[in-house]
Design an enzyme around this catalytic site. Structure first.
Site, short mmCIF file in Angstrom:
data_model
loop_
_atom_site.label_atom_id
_atom_site.label_comp_id
_atom_site.label_asym_id
_atom_site.label_seq_id
_atom_site.Cartn_x
_atom_site.Cartn_y
_atom_site.Cartn_z
N HIS A 1 72.39 -5.26 30.78
CA HIS A 1 71.34 -6.97 30.38
C HIS A 1 72.28 -7.79 30.05
O HIS A 1 73.05 -7.72 29.38
CB HIS A 1 70.15 -6.64 29.21
CG HIS A 1 69.51 -7.46 28.95
ND1 HIS A 1 69.67 -8.15 27.79
CD2 HIS A 1 67.63 -7.46 28.87
CE1 HIS A 1 68.56 -8.75 27.80
NE2 HIS A 1 67.02 -8.64 28.08
N ASP B 1 74.05 -0.53 23.10
CA ASP B 1 73.55 -1.22 23.39
C ASP B 1 71.71 -0.52 22.84
O ASP B 1 71.68 0.18 24.11
CB ASP B 1 73.10 -2.76 24.56
CG ASP B 1 71.50 -3.25 24.67
OD1 ASP B 1 71.04 -2.47 23.92
OD2 ASP B 1 71.42 -4.12 25.41
N GLN C 1 67.10 -0.11 24.55
CA GLN C 1 65.53 0.78 25.18
C GLN C 1 65.61 2.44 24.98
O GLN C 1 64.65 2.68 25.33
CB GLN C 1 65.95 1.15 26.23
CG GLN C 1 65.90 -0.73 27.51
CD GLN C 1 64.15 -0.76 27.01
OE1 GLN C 1 63.58 -0.48 26.69
NE2 GLN C 1 64.00 -2.36 27.28
N LYS D 1 60.76 -3.61 20.46
CA LYS D 1 60.00 -2.41 21.32
C LYS D 1 60.53 -0.72 21.06
O LYS D 1 60.18 -0.51 22.09
CB LYS D 1 61.90 -3.41 22.27
CG LYS D 1 61.86 -3.84 22.68
CD LYS D 1 62.66 -3.86 23.81
CE LYS D 1 63.86 -5.11 24.25
NZ LYS D 1 63.12 -5.85 25.30
N CYS E 1 66.82 -9.58 33.56
CA CYS E 1 67.51 -9.98 32.85
C CYS E 1 68.98 -9.58 32.94
O CYS E 1 69.72 -8.66 32.45
CB CYS E 1 68.07 -10.14 30.75
SG CYS E 1 66.48 -11.17 30.33
N1 7TS Z 1 69.32 -4.44 25.74
C1 7TS Z 1 67.94 -4.32 26.41
C2 7TS Z 1 68.72 -3.08 26.89
C3 7TS Z 1 66.69 -4.59 26.64
O1 7TS Z 1 66.07 -4.34 27.96
C4 7TS Z 1 66.63 -6.02 26.10
C5 7TS Z 1 65.43 -6.58 26.49
C6 7TS Z 1 67.57 -6.43 25.14
C7 7TS Z 1 68.98 -6.33 25.48
C8 7TS Z 1 67.64 -7.58 24.04
O2 7TS Z 1 66.73 -7.44 23.39
P1 7TS Z 1 65.90 -8.77 22.62
O3 7TS Z 1 64.89 -8.25 21.79
O4 7TS Z 1 67.23 -9.71 21.59
O5 7TS Z 1 65.25 -9.76 24.01
N2 7TS Z 1 65.00 -6.56 27.22
C9 7TS Z 1 64.03 -6.89 27.60
C10 7TS Z 1 63.28 -7.43 29.46
O6 7TS Z 1 64.04 -5.60 29.84
N3 7TS Z 1 62.70 -7.12 29.67
O7 7TS Z 1 61.86 -8.47 28.66
C11 7TS Z 1 63.06 -8.48 27.55
#
Ligand code: 7TS
Length: 429
Positions: free
Chosen positions: A129, A206, A209, A232, A372
């Protein structure tokens, strides 16, 4: 077809009723929320924790001696202890942040910039990501280090031989995702971490997920840093976590400074307070942390085995149905232990955004685009994909509504809708 472990209908799903928003109608249809990889919906227990905090305990933390401030402080620290227990860490290794993105940037700014020298290498993967890619790219650019990317196979798993081949004595840092937010691939992080440690690299994981699936055990993974977001994992937005091994947190420079994180300040300089509050300057997202603690309680009430069992069964069901449609291309590994319930696909002849828009007209919420992950899109040679991502409250009915919605997309765009099964019955497969 998978065993009868998932409830066929939403009415029978024992968790769905815990989530008030799922009672909403969308465009005159019941809501099938299949965008859980972007953010999850919140159970009543989490919403109540937020309200309860503001109605009964609201004050700033670690500052006042008055009753409310003491209550707020202890609730905040209790939440930290809950999160620590959830991931197998000690409380002092858990830093509250605004989310996974901020957590990763804190390591890039406060640790990688001090670590990297010209010619050093940072090893990433093609499935990262942007939040676990751009911060390292920037750290490399500023220090003269270079980024390298371990390749993925055509079925969307990491090429382990390539990962091993790219590790060398110049590799100072490895940053990789525990599970892909597009392919659903679960990476063998414990194994990869052991390989990276052999060359002396620091490993950043990371877990955005996988934290929602109860799959994070930092002791088992043995990673050095790990990041995830509350929103999430059925918690609120604006709260996240950075885990770091105690010895490394002692070495990390605070990326952000200010009130609440110092030991002493004079006109020339400041000295830092203790970890983890050294990394939490200013007023933290207190209510968010408390409600994240409630989300952890909720997830632990369900139990990681149940979370995994339900998702695996439903993922197998959805993949089987999508694979059977000859005009659908599914990305990512087959059903099984090495993937999560993130299912990306394209429908031949229809742009992913058009698919998502027509699905929304039928009450089915999915996401479309590059998610992303532009490096991954380049590897897959597609501009974007449609992504259905499963959560605890989904059941077969949601998957069936997705499939019915795809038929509607075919009708609207006048593209063929012969499924593999039907084609076989007609002797054309
Ligand atoms: N890493 C992964 C694997 C992610 O899926 C996401 C967000 C992030 C980092 C960043 O997380 P945040 O909470 O700091 O934004 N992924 C997604 C997605 O897949 N669709 O919208 C956000």
């Amino acid at each position: 077809m998978s065993d009868n472990t998932e409830n066929t209908s939403n009415a029978e799903n024992p968790y769905r009723g815990d989530f008030p928003i799922l009672a909403r109608e969308i465009n005159g249809h019941p809501l099938s929320y299949l965008d859980n990889a972007a953010t999850t919906q919140k159970p009543r227990a989490v919403i109540d924790a937020l309200v309860r905090f503001y109605e009964h305990h609201n004050a700033n933390v670690h500052r006042g001696v008055h009753t409310l401030s003491e209550e707020a402080s202890s609730l905040y620290e209790e939440a930290r202890a809950k999160v620590a227990a959830f991931i197998g860490a000690s409380a002092a290794e858990v830093i509250f942040t605004r989310g996974a993105t901020e957590s990763l940037n804190m390591v890039a700014l406060g640790f990688a910039r001090g670590l990297l020298r010209p010619g050093d290498e940072v090893l990433l993967t093609e499935m990262e990501h942007h939040s676990n890619l751009v911060p390292w790219q920037e750290a490399a650019r500023e220090t003269g280090a270079v980024t390298r990317f371990a390749r993925i196979t055509d079925s969307g798993t990491l090429e382990l031989e390539d990962f091993a081949a790219q590790l060398n004595e110049r590799t100072r840092l490895v940053a990789l995702t525990h599970a892909s937010n597009v392919l659903g691939t679960l990476n063998p992080v414990a194994e990869l971490t052991a390989m990276a440690h052999k060359v002396g690299a620091v490993v950043v994981v990371d877990a955005a997920q996988t934290a929602p699936k109860g799959l994070v055990d930092v002791a088992a993974l043995d990673c050095d840093f790990l990041a995830f977001s509350g929103h999430k994992m059925y918690g609120p937005t604006g709260i996240g976590v950075l885990y770091g091994k105690a010895a490394l947190l002692e070495r990390m420079t605070p990326a952000f400074t200010g009130g609440g994180m110092i030991a002493k300040v004079d006109k020339e300089r400041a000295s830092w307070g203790e970890v983890p509050r050294r990394f939490e300057p200013g007023t933290p997202p207190i209510a968010g942390a408390v409600a994240l603690g409630a989300a952890v309680d909720y997830l632990q009430g369900v139990g990681p085995a149940e979370l995994r069992r339900r998702e695996a069964g439903l993922t197998a069901y959805a993949l089987e149905a999508l694979d059977a449609a000859e005009d659908v291309t599914v990305f990512g590994p087959p059903a099984g232990d090495h993937r999560t319930g993130v299912i990306s696909f394209n429908l031949r002849g229809v742009h992913p955004h058009d698919v998502a828009e027509v699905l929304d007209e039928t009450g089915v919420a999915v996401r479309a685009g590059h998610h992303c992950c532009q490096v991954l899109m380049q590897r897959l040679e597609v501009p974007g994909v449609v992504r259905a991502s499963l959560g605890l409250y989904n059941s077969r009915e949601d998957v069936e509504r997705l499939l019915a919605g795809l038929n509607r997309v075919r009708e609207v765009f006048g593209v063929s809708g012969v499924s593999g099964g039907e084609a076989a019955r007609r002797g054309r497969a």
